[in-house]
Design a protein around this motif. Sequence first.
Motif, short mmCIF file in Angstrom:
data_model
loop_
_atom_site.label_atom_id
_atom_site.label_comp_id
_atom_site.label_asym_id
_atom_site.label_seq_id
_atom_site.Cartn_x
_atom_site.Cartn_y
_atom_site.Cartn_z
N ASN A 1 10.75 1.36 -8.63
CA ASN A 1 10.53 2.60 -9.39
C ASN A 1 9.45 3.47 -8.74
O ASN A 1 9.56 4.69 -8.70
N PHE A 2 8.41 2.82 -8.23
CA PHE A 2 7.32 3.54 -7.57
C PHE A 2 7.83 4.31 -6.35
O PHE A 2 7.45 5.46 -6.12
N THR A 3 8.72 3.66 -5.58
CA THR A 3 9.19 4.28 -4.34
C THR A 3 10.13 5.47 -4.58
O THR A 3 10.47 6.18 -3.64
N VAL B 1 0.87 -1.18 0.00
CA VAL B 1 0.00 0.00 0.00
C VAL B 1 0.91 1.23 0.00
O VAL B 1 2.11 1.13 0.25
N ARG B 2 0.34 2.38 -0.30
CA ARG B 2 1.10 3.63 -0.20
C ARG B 2 1.54 3.83 1.25
O ARG B 2 0.79 3.55 2.19
N GLY B 3 2.74 4.36 1.40
CA GLY B 3 3.25 4.59 2.75
C GLY B 3 2.44 5.61 3.54
O GLY B 3 2.45 5.60 4.77
N ASP B 4 1.71 6.50 2.83
CA ASP B 4 0.89 7.50 3.52
C ASP B 4 -0.54 7.01 3.77
O ASP B 4 -1.41 7.76 4.19
N PRO C 1 14.85 -6.42 -4.48
CA PRO C 1 13.71 -5.53 -4.74
C PRO C 1 12.85 -6.00 -5.90
O PRO C 1 13.35 -6.67 -6.80
N GLN C 2 11.59 -5.63 -5.86
CA GLN C 2 10.69 -5.84 -6.99
C GLN C 2 10.80 -4.60 -7.86
O GLN C 2 10.64 -3.48 -7.37
N SER C 3 11.12 -4.79 -9.13
CA SER C 3 11.52 -3.66 -9.98
C SER C 3 10.45 -2.57 -10.10
O SER C 3 10.75 -1.37 -10.02
N VAL C 4 9.18 -2.95 -10.30
CA VAL C 4 8.12 -1.96 -10.44
C VAL C 4 7.92 -1.21 -9.11
O VAL C 4 7.72 0.01 -9.10
N ALA C 5 8.00 -1.96 -8.01
CA ALA C 5 7.89 -1.32 -6.70
C ALA C 5 9.05 -0.36 -6.45
O ALA C 5 8.86 0.73 -5.90
N LEU D 1 0.14 -0.12 -9.96
CA LEU D 1 0.85 0.92 -9.24
C LEU D 1 0.57 2.31 -9.80
O LEU D 1 0.57 3.30 -9.06
N ASP D 2 0.28 2.39 -11.09
CA ASP D 2 -0.14 3.67 -11.68
C ASP D 2 -1.43 4.14 -11.02
O ASP D 2 -1.59 5.34 -10.72
#
Length: 333
Positions: free
Chosen positions: A207-209, A126-129, A201-205, A183-184
């Motif tokens: 990039n998201f972070t 989930v989003r960290g916020d 790491p998971q690559s898409v995650a 994630l978009d």
Amino acid sequence: MKKFHALILVSFLCLSASSALAGTQLAAGAIGTTSDIYMLVMGWANALKQAGSSVTLTPLEACGTVKLLRGLITNKWDIGFIASPHYANALTGELNFEKDPPALREHYKKVRTLFGILSGMGMYVVRGDSDIITIPDLKGKKLVIGTPGGMAGLVTRRLFKAYGLDAEKNDYSAQYLEYGSALDEMRSNLLDRTILWGGIPQSVAFNFTRQIPLRFLPIDEDKFEEFRKDMPQGQYYMLKEFSPELLKSVYGEKNIIQDKPTNMWTFQMMVVVRDDMPDDVAYEITKQFWKNLDFVKSTAASLQSIDPKEALTVLSAEFHPGAVKYYKEKGWL
């Protein structure tokens, strides 16, 4: 003269074996271009090329492992990937394979494995916020539970039922999307949570972070045991735990909002071929994979946990004879 004839015969046999491999082109179906499975195939293909092998390997982007298995037996590709429990499901006609006709199930029996990998895991982010801290907090939320054509959605539904969350009772809104698209939507706050598959790491995650921090939701061990008992072939599933310190060291201190350990479900992801693959081809690609394992691992950080000591265990398909030959030479079987 007899020695000369013997030398000619040996040379002919060696040339025949070499020519059988010469120009062999294989295609491997893999889960999306961002998955660790696709990265593994890329590394494997480059390892064969670097070793000067007569066998070439081309990765093809596909969807989930159910489609990967069916694509394998229908000759769309020569190498596929299927989890140990899911292949057992296919043989017995369970879950996503329940409606398969008997003829198709007979074809599944022709599948053989070269080895398994534990690099991939199912993780819930989930989003960290977000105010979502645990899985029960997902009640009433919109979430992606898997990719189209994969098994992760079914696993997630079963696991969440152990928490008393049922999509059919509208306890949450279940969606199926590719990881990047999911994630978009999370980035735009159109989605509360998604499942991701891959390593750390998971690559898409990752990039998201770079823009928005993530939080990984933990799975309660007692709920997971309930899931294992309810899930057909549940004995093949396991949990892997990760500390907040490790996750932050991989993704970045400010990119992960995590103060407690989390865990992810996993199993052996089998590398599978058809039983009609020539023994020498299966031997060659298996040999070059393990001989060049460090090179394969260099393709992606998520492949670092591949270990030959684990790769030949907890598999639900028979080994291909060509792979067996190599493992016996190495003393691994």
